[in-house]
Design an enzyme around this catalytic site. Sequence first.
Site, short mmCIF file in Angstrom:
data_model
loop_
_atom_site.label_atom_id
_atom_site.label_comp_id
_atom_site.label_asym_id
_atom_site.label_seq_id
_atom_site.Cartn_x
_atom_site.Cartn_y
_atom_site.Cartn_z
N ARG A 81 0.92 -1.43 0.01
CA ARG A 81 0.10 -0.14 -0.03
C ARG A 81 0.63 1.21 -0.03
O ARG A 81 1.85 1.48 0.57
CB ARG A 81 -0.83 -0.02 1.25
CG ARG A 81 -2.01 -1.20 1.19
CD ARG A 81 -2.47 -1.39 2.53
NE ARG A 81 -3.50 -2.57 2.27
CZ ARG A 81 -3.29 -3.98 2.20
NH1 ARG A 81 -1.86 -4.24 2.35
NH2 ARG A 81 -4.41 -4.69 1.89
N HIS A 106 -1.09 -2.48 -4.60
CA HIS A 106 -0.61 -3.49 -5.61
C HIS A 106 -0.32 -2.89 -7.25
O HIS A 106 -1.00 -3.62 -8.00
CB HIS A 106 -1.38 -4.77 -5.67
CG HIS A 106 -0.86 -5.64 -4.54
ND1 HIS A 106 0.21 -5.55 -3.66
CD2 HIS A 106 -1.74 -6.83 -3.78
CE1 HIS A 106 0.10 -6.54 -2.72
NE2 HIS A 106 -0.94 -7.23 -2.93
N HIS A 179 2.71 -13.13 -6.13
CA HIS A 179 1.80 -13.37 -5.29
C HIS A 179 1.18 -14.66 -5.37
O HIS A 179 -0.14 -14.78 -5.52
CB HIS A 179 0.78 -12.29 -5.65
CG HIS A 179 -0.22 -11.73 -4.28
ND1 HIS A 179 -1.25 -12.53 -3.85
CD2 HIS A 179 -0.03 -10.81 -3.56
CE1 HIS A 179 -1.74 -11.91 -2.73
NE2 HIS A 179 -1.02 -10.77 -2.50
N TYR A 181 -0.56 -18.00 -3.87
CA TYR A 181 -1.10 -18.52 -2.58
C TYR A 181 -0.64 -19.87 -2.69
O TYR A 181 -0.97 -20.82 -3.51
CB TYR A 181 -2.68 -18.20 -2.68
CG TYR A 181 -3.21 -16.83 -2.58
CD1 TYR A 181 -3.72 -16.82 -1.20
CD2 TYR A 181 -3.27 -16.12 -3.68
CE1 TYR A 181 -4.19 -15.38 -1.36
CE2 TYR A 181 -3.84 -15.00 -3.51
CZ TYR A 181 -4.30 -14.38 -2.20
OH TYR A 181 -5.00 -13.20 -2.09
N ASP A 247 -1.48 -10.06 8.33
CA ASP A 247 -1.22 -9.42 7.06
C ASP A 247 -0.08 -8.43 7.48
O ASP A 247 -0.34 -7.49 7.92
CB ASP A 247 -2.34 -8.50 6.35
CG ASP A 247 -2.25 -8.30 4.99
OD1 ASP A 247 -1.04 -8.22 4.51
OD2 ASP A 247 -3.24 -7.96 4.45
N GLU A 312 5.34 -12.84 0.55
CA GLU A 312 5.59 -11.86 -0.56
C GLU A 312 7.06 -11.25 -0.34
O GLU A 312 7.02 -10.17 0.64
CB GLU A 312 4.56 -10.84 -0.79
CG GLU A 312 3.25 -11.48 -0.94
CD GLU A 312 2.05 -10.64 -0.66
OE1 GLU A 312 2.01 -9.40 -0.88
OE2 GLU A 312 1.12 -10.94 0.05
#
Length: 351
Positions: A81, A106, A179, A181, A247, A312
Amino acid sequence: MSHNKKCWGTTEQGVDVHLHTISNEGGFEACVATYGATLTKLKVPMSEGRKLDVVLGFDQLTGYLQDKNYIGSTIGRTSSRISGATFNLLGKQYFLDRNERDNHLHGGEKGFNSRIWTESTTTASSNQTIKLSYESPDSEGGYPGNLKVYVTYTLIENGLRISYKAETDKPTPVNMTAHPYFNLDGDGKDAGNHELKIFSDHILYFDENLIPNGEFIPVAGTNADFSEFSPLNCSTTNTSGHPVKHDCFYPLNSGKDKLSLGALARSHSSGLEMEIATTQCGIQLYSGDYLSKNTVGKQGCIYGPRSGFCLEPQTHPDALNRPEFPSIILHPGNIYEHITEYRFRKFSKRD
């Protein structure tokens, strides 16, 4: 070893998207789409000739065109961000896409994850390599400068390496990442029992909008403590019985530029362990709690919150507005480069 390419469909604008598949003698296989330079599959050899696909994704291109979770994609120009979707550079204020409330996330509304990448010229030695490039024009998403970026996927003996490179004609921020998962059970079910270890003693303090204030918090005694192996659902200090939502940005103990071990993840169900080595100075852990519910993934698997987790590698979030953080400004004549490796091995399951 092999490298195959096929047409995988077209975008709504009628642009062709190709899917590249590479494999190596060790039994690893990776698939990468030119849409978003997206890692769609990463198959790891297991026992008796079986292969386990350890990343979430979709069987068809349409799944990625509709996805809002950045599944498997390349993130840029900047990851994470930027507060207020604005920054100052050399006395000029720049305004970026506001795509998460008042902030920029992003790369904006149409970041690198939703662009069509070009297949770079390759040679016969590239059976284990997929090299893609993208030219981001001046003012795209609000960013200054014409930026040429390259992402190279290479199968290595024990996994996958992703290499990044960028050049610009004006000073501009660059902070790219991958990115995917991960789910080391390969089934898209709740990954909360996966255990993580992150080589960091601190996290950045985030406010309710996940914007840092510049403060570093020791992880010891907090729910963010993965200094030793701990389940994703609950760190060693959590006794509430409820999954902890993660996060968090972890500045790595190893620092930047040298390829060093940043994190480990393992599943006792599959007996598979993954190392993440990176030249970046930090890793963002995201536990996947906001993955879209009832999403139909590969082979009919139903994805939802915690179907996978992200680790990440990147530089500090909102570095553009925090001069005390490492700079992410790339200047003309310089080259942006970093490497991440995902390495896999089997380990003894817990009795």
